[in-house]
Design a protein around this motif. Structure first.
Motif, PDB file in Angstrom:
ATOM      1  N   THR A   1      48.646 -49.372   5.405  1.00 42.59           N
ATOM      2  CA  THR A   1      47.864 -50.270   5.357  1.00 42.59           C
ATOM      3  C   THR A   1      46.491 -49.508   5.790  1.00 42.59           C
ATOM      4  OG1 THR A   1      50.329 -50.734   5.644  1.00 42.59           O
ATOM      5  CG2 THR A   1      48.342 -52.553   5.518  1.00 42.59           C
ATOM      6  N   ILE A   2      46.076 -50.567   5.668  1.00 41.55           N
ATOM      7  CA  ILE A   2      44.216 -50.939   5.707  1.00 41.55           C
ATOM      8  C   ILE A   2      44.217 -51.781   6.704  1.00 41.55           C
ATOM      9  CG2 ILE A   2      41.565 -50.302   5.760  1.00 41.55           C
ATOM     10  CD1 ILE A   2      43.797 -47.819   4.538  1.00 41.55           C
TER      11      ILE A   2
ATOM     12  N   ARG B   1      46.657 -46.024  13.717  1.00 43.49           N
ATOM     13  CA  ARG B   1      46.645 -44.484  13.668  1.00 43.49           C
ATOM     14  C   ARG B   1      45.075 -43.888  12.100  1.00 43.49           C
ATOM     15  NH1 ARG B   1      52.133 -41.461  14.770  1.00 43.49           N
ATOM     16  NH2 ARG B   1      52.083 -41.411  16.735  1.00 43.49           N
ATOM     17  N   PHE B   2      46.369 -44.443  11.386  1.00 44.37           N
ATOM     18  CA  PHE B   2      44.727 -44.376  10.213  1.00 44.37           C
ATOM     19  C   PHE B   2      43.779 -44.270  10.608  1.00 44.37           C
ATOM     20  CE2 PHE B   2      43.870 -44.815   5.581  1.00 44.37           C
ATOM     21  CZ  PHE B   2      44.542 -43.575   5.231  1.00 44.37           C
ATOM     22  N   ALA B   3      42.890 -45.830  10.912  1.00 44.32           N
ATOM     23  CA  ALA B   3      41.506 -46.107  11.095  1.00 44.32           C
ATOM     24  C   ALA B   3      40.992 -45.013  11.691  1.00 44.32           C
ATOM     25  CB  ALA B   3      41.588 -46.595  11.585  1.00 44.32           C
TER      26      ALA B   3
ATOM     27  N   THR C   1      52.655 -39.445   7.409  1.00 48.36           N
ATOM     28  CA  THR C   1      53.298 -40.844   8.272  1.00 48.36           C
ATOM     29  C   THR C   1      54.364 -41.220   7.627  1.00 48.36           C
ATOM     30  OG1 THR C   1      52.863 -43.062   8.993  1.00 48.36           O
ATOM     31  CG2 THR C   1      52.235 -42.313   6.246  1.00 48.36           C
ATOM     32  N   GLY C   2      55.014 -41.637   9.120  1.00 50.06           N
ATOM     33  CA  GLY C   2      56.438 -41.693   8.203  1.00 50.06           C
ATOM     34  C   GLY C   2      56.955 -42.972   7.409  1.00 50.06           C
ATOM     35  N   ARG C   3      55.820 -43.855   7.603  1.00 54.11           N
ATOM     36  CA  ARG C   3      55.973 -45.262   7.152  1.00 54.11           C
ATOM     37  C   ARG C   3      55.980 -44.998   5.783  1.00 54.11           C
ATOM     38  NH1 ARG C   3      55.685 -48.994  11.482  1.00 54.11           N
ATOM     39  NH2 ARG C   3      55.925 -47.050  12.932  1.00 54.11           N
TER      40      ARG C   3
END
Lengths: 334, 334
Positions: free
Chosen positions: B188-189, B200-202, B182-184
């Motif tokens: 963070t969840i 996206r992550f979820a 990821t670009g971040r």
């Protein structure tokens, strides 16, 4: 919306007192200052930085014009400019012109209205007489594009030399039937250093002449900007009885379109048709057919442009013209 | 530089008379009008359009923020927005944020200072409490990036759905050790629909869970923006004892870097390492290793964003959230 007169009326003070408060002038009592501030707040009045700039302070903002942001040559050029300006504490507003005169005026009017301190023109859509009128409002420089006998600094590449050598390179590689594509609507023959396109074409022509070859008008393609345009050019070439054996595509974008359509139609690049790009985009080396191309000194030009503008802003003298070199990068397509 | 008071003094008239002339108000005699105009000319005084805008007229200019112009996802997004705004007679100023809060404020201050009528935020660098303060100065919409419970219109893609389906697709293709970039700066969840990255992550995580797989922290890569970052990620993967068999690269830029470095190190893509891009850039199909990728609906989002802003400008109601679909494009890299 509230005006400065409304603020003055509500505060029971003169417009010039309000103006002095806005501009942080001395000689205003704390009481009057507070009255003005509370009137401004109640009316939602926004003091304009632009009005303060009339007193000689700066916006610390620059405008940069480019023809099309989706052409990586320009996105990387503007990025190189902006990174350098950013280091010096300037913000940058980017204006796409889409090759239209009125969009260029959008950027020049930012200068006129003192919303920016300077304009870096990486496109040239109006005649010089129109643009030069804006020089009284702030600094203007020309980048990539150029004209002869203008009184603003120019940062550009040596298009004549690059295209002359690239054409010679194609002859050295065994090609002799060289087609030529350009983004312009027409091709103008002019004295040397007159402008970008005329110089590119002159370099190409001088090499042809030295090889005792004249111009074949069937092999000239104008208005070529995108990969889609490149595909169309390929189709036009295939429809010719007397086909060129190589094409100088004018940009990597157009070169990609030509090679894609050639693959589609099972025409071998570079064997049946050589394709020479111009720009050397970051991706050009990693295509299925890696592009042989004329590399433009994007970062060097961008950095020099920003430095030149920064020197102008601090009142230093700058060179009238700074010229960067083009370079041939040999890969698979020609 | 000359101020309105200087003009008034030279013309022998009040500031409010000068202001009336500048604003083309009636009830000013031709004689006074001429005195003011000649004083303005002699002093080189520039009446500010911004000052006139305080009286309610429009600038017909919009600002669009993007993180980086050299990322084709953003150059095509801003281009789609601008083409639509252009048709409606608006000029566009493009502001790169470089992911910095202060650069985003440059764009928001254009709104505050009434140099633009609205701001289309395709990046999100400040907290919402800071941004929402600017809503009183004009129209703001969020595009691509989003937050829950904000009171401005949002045009975005269904990142959760896209990443959930893409991860399922990788399982269907036989992969089971899935890395994620990821670009971040961090992952963070958060609850669903909280923001772009969390969704996206979820989506990725929910697919892993359904396949009874937990999270491998060695396979998470942050701060990935460029092809160079992709090359570094590839090197980090090669240094792991327990290597992933595929990576969701976060962008086509990063995916290109990974495949390039894999070629360099003679690691076969997709056999030894699968690479899934995100974006579907125009060039992604024509690389030496054509990218399998999650296509983002760039044109659709850009057009909807511009239409939404234009509706807001003409006082029409607009949907709170408009959601476009992502789509998996299968090619060679995964």
């Amino acid at each position: 919306m509230a005006t400065i007169s409304d603020v003055a009326k509500l505060a029971g003070l003169s417009v010039s007192t309000v103006s002095r408060v806005i501009n942080d002038s001395p000689h205003v009592s704390e009481k009057k200052r507070n009255s003005v501030k509370s009137a401004m707040e109640r009316l939602g009045y926004v003091p304009l930085p632009a009005a303060r700039q009339l007193r000689g302070s700066k916006t610390n903002t620059m405008a940069v014009t480019i023809p099309r942001i989706v052409n990586p040559f320009f996105s990387y050029l503007v990025d190189a400019i902006e990174q350098k300006l950013d280091e010096a504490g300037y913000s940058t507003l980017i204006v796409q012109t889409f090759s239209k005169a009125e969009e260029e005026l959008t950027a020049l009017n930012l200068l006129k209205n003192q919303q920016v301190d300077g304009v870096i023109l990486c496109s040239l859509e109006n005649t010089w007489s129109i643009i030069s009128d804006y020089c009284k409002y702030g600094k203007i420089i020309l980048v990539n594009e150029y004209l002869k006998d203008v009184h603003v600094p120019i940062v550009r590449a040596d298009q004549y030399d690059g295209f002359y050598k690239a054409t010679n390179f194609l002859f050295d590689e065994g090609y002799s039937k060289i087609a030529y594509a350009t983004g312009r609507k027409s091709i103008t023959i002019m004295e040397k250093e007159a402008n970008f396109d005329a110089d590119r074409f002159a370099g190409f022509q001088d090499s042809l002449s030295e090889h005792k070859l004249g111009l074949n008008h069937d092999w000239l393609f104008t208005n070529a900007h995108t990969a889609e345009d490149g595909k169309n050019i390929f189709k036009m070439i295939m429809a010719l009885d007397n086909k060129p054996d190589v094409i100088i595509a004018g940009s990597d974008e157009v070169a990609m379109g030509i090679t894609q359509e050639a693959e589609e139609q099972k025409v071998k690049v570079p064997k049946q048709l050589g394709v020479l790009g111009v720009d050397d985009q970051p991706v050009s080396a990693n295509l299925r057919i890696p592009l042989t191309t004329i590399r433009q000194p994007v970062n060097e030009m961008g950095q020099k442009a920003a430095e030149t503008m920064l020197h102008l802003m601090s009142g230093e003298s700058v060179p009238k013209v700074q010229i960067c070199k083009l370079k041939i990068i040999k890969r698979a397509s020609a």
